[in-house]
Every structure is written in C-alpha cells, then in structure tokens.
Design a protein around this motif. Structure first.
Motif, mmCIF file in Angstrom:
data_model
loop_
_atom_site.group_PDB
_atom_site.id
_atom_site.type_symbol
_atom_site.label_atom_id
_atom_site.label_comp_id
_atom_site.label_asym_id
_atom_site.label_seq_id
_atom_site.Cartn_x
_atom_site.Cartn_y
_atom_site.Cartn_z
ATOM 1 N N ASP A 129 13.382 9.778 9.852
ATOM 2 C CA ASP A 129 14.034 8.487 10.082
ATOM 3 C C ASP A 129 15.171 8.635 11.085
ATOM 4 O O ASP A 129 15.349 7.823 11.972
ATOM 5 C CB ASP A 129 14.612 7.931 8.778
ATOM 6 N N TRP A 130 15.968 9.684 10.929
ATOM 7 C CA TRP A 130 17.111 9.900 11.823
ATOM 8 C C TRP A 130 17.265 11.395 12.100
ATOM 9 O O TRP A 130 16.781 12.223 11.350
ATOM 10 C CB TRP A 130 18.406 9.340 11.229
ATOM 11 N N LEU A 149 24.484 0.868 22.549
ATOM 12 C CA LEU A 149 25.095 2.191 22.506
ATOM 13 C C LEU A 149 25.404 2.581 21.058
ATOM 14 O O LEU A 149 25.125 1.826 20.129
ATOM 15 C CB LEU A 149 26.385 2.178 23.328
ATOM 16 N N PHE A 150 26.008 3.736 20.881
ATOM 17 C CA PHE A 150 26.452 4.143 19.563
ATOM 18 C C PHE A 150 27.566 3.199 19.115
ATOM 19 O O PHE A 150 28.420 2.817 19.906
ATOM 20 C CB PHE A 150 26.967 5.590 19.588
ATOM 21 N N CYS A 162 19.787 5.620 15.228
ATOM 22 C CA CYS A 162 18.366 5.860 14.952
ATOM 23 C C CYS A 162 17.741 4.695 14.188
ATOM 24 O O CYS A 162 16.572 4.361 14.414
ATOM 25 C CB CYS A 162 18.192 7.159 14.171
ATOM 26 N N TYR A 163 18.499 4.060 13.328
ATOM 27 C CA TYR A 163 17.988 2.900 12.594
ATOM 28 C C TYR A 163 17.619 1.787 13.578
ATOM 29 O O TYR A 163 16.551 1.185 13.494
ATOM 30 C CB TYR A 163 19.033 2.409 11.588
ATOM 31 N N SER A 173 10.915 -0.217 17.256
ATOM 32 C CA SER A 173 9.567 0.377 17.225
ATOM 33 C C SER A 173 9.414 1.637 18.071
ATOM 34 O O SER A 173 8.323 1.931 18.558
ATOM 35 C CB SER A 173 8.504 -0.657 17.624
ATOM 36 N N TYR A 174 10.473 2.383 18.235
ATOM 37 C CA TYR A 174 10.404 3.674 18.913
ATOM 38 C C TYR A 174 10.298 4.790 17.882
ATOM 39 O O TYR A 174 10.698 4.631 16.735
ATOM 40 C CB TYR A 174 11.669 3.937 19.739
ATOM 41 N N GLY A 175 9.818 5.945 18.324
ATOM 42 C CA GLY A 175 9.723 7.113 17.468
ATOM 43 C C GLY A 175 10.856 8.088 17.724
ATOM 44 O O GLY A 175 11.499 8.075 18.774
ATOM 45 N N ILE A 176 11.063 8.944 16.744
ATOM 46 C CA ILE A 176 12.094 9.983 16.800
ATOM 47 C C ILE A 176 11.414 11.294 16.441
ATOM 48 O O ILE A 176 10.657 11.360 15.477
ATOM 49 C CB ILE A 176 13.228 9.655 15.804
ATOM 50 N N MET A 177 11.674 12.335 17.231
ATOM 51 C CA MET A 177 10.986 13.619 17.042
ATOM 52 C C MET A 177 11.997 14.753 16.911
ATOM 53 O O MET A 177 12.947 14.839 17.689
ATOM 54 C CB MET A 177 10.060 13.877 18.229
ATOM 55 N N HIS A 178 11.743 15.628 15.946
ATOM 56 C CA HIS A 178 12.558 16.825 15.722
ATOM 57 C C HIS A 178 11.639 18.031 15.872
ATOM 58 O O HIS A 178 10.617 18.117 15.214
ATOM 59 C CB HIS A 178 13.140 16.761 14.303
ATOM 60 N N ILE A 179 12.000 18.946 16.789
ATOM 61 C CA ILE A 179 11.167 20.116 17.070
ATOM 62 C C ILE A 179 11.882 21.371 16.567
ATOM 63 O O ILE A 179 12.933 21.726 17.092
ATOM 64 C CB ILE A 179 10.904 20.257 18.593
#
Length: 176
Positions: free
Chosen positions: A74-75, A93-94, A108-109, A115-121
């Motif tokens: 989610d974030w 902005l923030f 991130c919310y 409708s965008y994605g968030i990715m953690h690698i």
C-alpha cells in the motif's frame, strides 16, 4: 552492496502503471529496515497502537518481506523513492501538515486513489540511518506523540467517519 539507481529507473520507466519505486532499506548493521506496509485501518491501528505490529505481520508496517523479490505494498517509506514526474501533477505534493512521519503514507494513499501502482524491490538495497535526527533527541515519547498526531491527521483527512474509533483505540492502549 551496490545501490543500482539506474536499475530502479529502468523498471519505473518500463511500467506505465507504476508511479513509485523503492529499494530495500537496511539499518547500519545490515539488518532489514521496515520500509513498507498497509494503509491505516481499524485492524492496522489496533496492531500499531498496541505495538503488536512489531511481532505480527498484519500491522501498518510490514517488518519483513514474505513475498520474495518484488512487493506491491500500500505504501513505501519516503526515505529513498523514485516518483514519476507526472504523478505530482495528478496527486499533488507531499502534505506539509505532517511532521516527522506519515507524509509518505498520505502521498502513497493519494497515488493509489489515482490508480497508480507502488513497487518495492528487495534485491536492490540502500543503507538508511532511520530516525537518525529524532533518535539523537533521545525522546521516544516525543516521537510516539508526533506519529500519533500525524495518524490522527491522516484519519481526519481520509476517514473522517472513523475518527471516533481511532480515539477509542488510542484511549484503550494509552496513546496520546
């Protein structure tokens, strides 16, 4: 350990649905730093306010990556992130109303609402001195109060009807 900014940038450029990407954050001793999680909710707030999130995986902060190399949480922590420029035009902005915490969750919310994605690698890593400045103050109670104040603001902003539940849980666990 090498931080591969170019690899993160290529992954971000190649996926039109992903707006934000981040590497795995490490503490100074090389251990994994919690850097992503679930949006605040009744369940995550119970775990957060009771501090059960430190030992159980259903809290607001995920303390380990149980899903392998790539996570779509989610974030993600704002400590080290790449954000597509056009996202700022769509979500803003923030939010400057936050102080020392939760502003990345808020951002991130709004990214998810758009409708965008968030990715953690996790295979790409970076050393992060988490709360270095605030820990120097040596006032853990001040940090907790600040986080709780920020969470209350988040709830007022996104879940105004749930505020009473937040206050009840805060009262029950003794948070201020």
């Amino acid at each position: 350990m090498i931080f591969k900014l170019s690899e993160l940038l290529e992954i971000l450029k190649s996926n039109s649905k992903i707006a934000i990407i981040a590497p795995q954050l490490l503490n100074s001793d090389g251990s994994i730093q919690p850097s992503f999680g679930n949006f605040p909710s009744i369940t995550t707030m119970i775990f957060y306010l009771s501090r059960l999130d430190k030992i159980l995986p259903w809290g607001m902060v995920a303390h380990t990556n149980r899903n392998g190399d790539v996570v779509f949480p989610d974030w993600i922590s704002g400590a080290c992130i790449l954000i597509k420029k056009e996202v700022f035009g769509k979500v803003g902005l923030f939010d400057e109303h936050y102080f020392m915490g939760i502003e990345d969750i808020d951002f991130c919310y709004r990214v998810r609402l758009a409708s965008y994605g968030i990715m953690h690698i996790t295979r790409i890593k970076i050393l992060h001195y988490h709360q270095y400045t605030s820990k120097k103050l040596n006032k853990k109670s001040m940090i907790i109060r600040t986080e709780n104040r920020s969470l209350k603001y988040f709830y007022r902003k996104f879940y105004p009807k749930a505020m009473i539940r937040y206050y009840i849980f805060s009262f029950l666990v003794g948070a201020k």
